[in-house]
Design a protein around this motif. Structure first.
Motif, PDB file in Angstrom:
ATOM      1  N   PRO A 289       0.745  -1.346   0.049  1.00  0.00           N
ATOM      2  CA  PRO A 289       0.105  -0.014   0.003  1.00  0.00           C
ATOM      3  C   PRO A 289       0.906   1.207  -0.145  1.00  0.00           C
ATOM      4  O   PRO A 289       1.984   1.423   0.529  1.00  0.00           O
ATOM      5  N   LEU A 290       0.453   2.343  -0.519  1.00  0.00           N
ATOM      6  CA  LEU A 290       1.176   3.492  -0.723  1.00  0.00           C
ATOM      7  C   LEU A 290       1.191   4.211   0.572  1.00  0.00           C
ATOM      8  O   LEU A 290      -0.018   4.310   1.135  1.00  0.00           O
ATOM      9  N   ARG A 291       2.217   4.669   1.202  1.00  0.00           N
ATOM     10  CA  ARG A 291       1.995   5.568   2.344  1.00  0.00           C
ATOM     11  C   ARG A 291       2.703   6.835   2.185  1.00  0.00           C
ATOM     12  O   ARG A 291       3.721   7.012   1.665  1.00  0.00           O
TER      13      ARG A 291
ATOM     14  N   ARG B  26       2.161  14.498   2.847  1.00  0.00           N
ATOM     15  CA  ARG B  26       0.806  14.960   3.004  1.00  0.00           C
ATOM     16  C   ARG B  26       0.578  16.248   2.971  1.00  0.00           C
ATOM     17  O   ARG B  26      -0.281  16.910   2.324  1.00  0.00           O
ATOM     18  N   ALA B  27       1.482  17.070   3.389  1.00  0.00           N
ATOM     19  CA  ALA B  27       1.441  18.622   3.517  1.00  0.00           C
ATOM     20  C   ALA B  27       1.555  19.105   1.822  1.00  0.00           C
ATOM     21  O   ALA B  27       0.827  19.978   1.708  1.00  0.00           O
ATOM     22  N   VAL B  28       2.416  18.420   1.086  1.00  0.00           N
ATOM     23  CA  VAL B  28       2.548  18.709  -0.305  1.00  0.00           C
ATOM     24  C   VAL B  28       1.415  18.544  -0.993  1.00  0.00           C
ATOM     25  O   VAL B  28       0.956  19.277  -1.902  1.00  0.00           O
ATOM     26  N   LEU B  29       0.558  17.345  -0.763  1.00  0.00           N
ATOM     27  CA  LEU B  29      -0.674  16.968  -1.448  1.00  0.00           C
ATOM     28  C   LEU B  29      -1.550  17.797  -1.086  1.00  0.00           C
ATOM     29  O   LEU B  29      -2.480  18.393  -2.034  1.00  0.00           O
ATOM     30  N   VAL B  30      -1.804  18.168   0.132  1.00  0.00           N
ATOM     31  CA  VAL B  30      -2.969  19.362   0.559  1.00  0.00           C
ATOM     32  C   VAL B  30      -2.420  20.587   0.014  1.00  0.00           C
ATOM     33  O   VAL B  30      -3.398  21.274  -0.337  1.00  0.00           O
TER      34      VAL B  30
END
Length: 110
Positions: free
Chosen positions: A11-13, A19-23
Motif C-alpha cells: 500500500p502507498l504510504r 501529505r503537506a505537499v498533497l494538501v
C-alpha cells in the motif's frame, strides 16, 4: 502501487511532508479553479453572476428616465425586483450610491 520483492502489492504510504505537499497542491488547484471561474462560481455574489446562461455578459445602457427598479424589472421579469436591484448594485459596485445616470452601462445578473 509498487510491488514488494515477494510480488505482493504494497500500500502507498505518505509521509508527513508528502501529505503537506498533497494538501498544498489540492488547495492551489482549488484556488486556481475559483480564480479561472471568475472568483466565485457557485458562491452568490461572485463575478460569475455576470454571465447569463449563454456565458456572455449581459449589460444595459441607462436611458434618460430609466430607474434602477425599472431596469431590474425588465432584466428579470419573473423575479422579485428588490432582489434583482440588489444584485445589480452588488455586480456594479454601486454600494452606497445606487443612483444611475443616462449613458451608464450596467452589468445585469444572468
Amino acid at each position: 502501487m509498487p510491488d514488494s520483492p515477494s510480488g505482493e502489492r504494497v500500500p502507498l504510504r505518505l509521509t508527513r511532508r508528502g501529505r503537506a505537499v498533497l494538501v498544498a497542491f489540492a488547495a492551489a488547484v482549488t484556488l486556481a479553479a475559483l480564480w479561472l471561474d471568475g472568483g466565485t462560481g457557485a458562491f452568490a455574489g461572485g463575478r460569475a453572476d455576470h454571465h447569463g446562461r449563454s456565458g456572455r455578459v449581459r449589460t444595459a445602457v441607462v436611458e434618460p428616465g430609466d430607474t434602477l427598479w425599472g431596469i431590474a424589472a425588465a432584466a428579470d421579469p419573473g423575479a422579485d425586483p428588490r432582489v434583482t436591484v440588489q444584485r445589480i448594485i452588488d455586480l456594479n459596485g454601486m454600494g452606497g450610491d445606487p443612483t444611475v445616470q443616462p449613458g451608464q452601462r450596467l452589468v445585469l445578473p444572468g
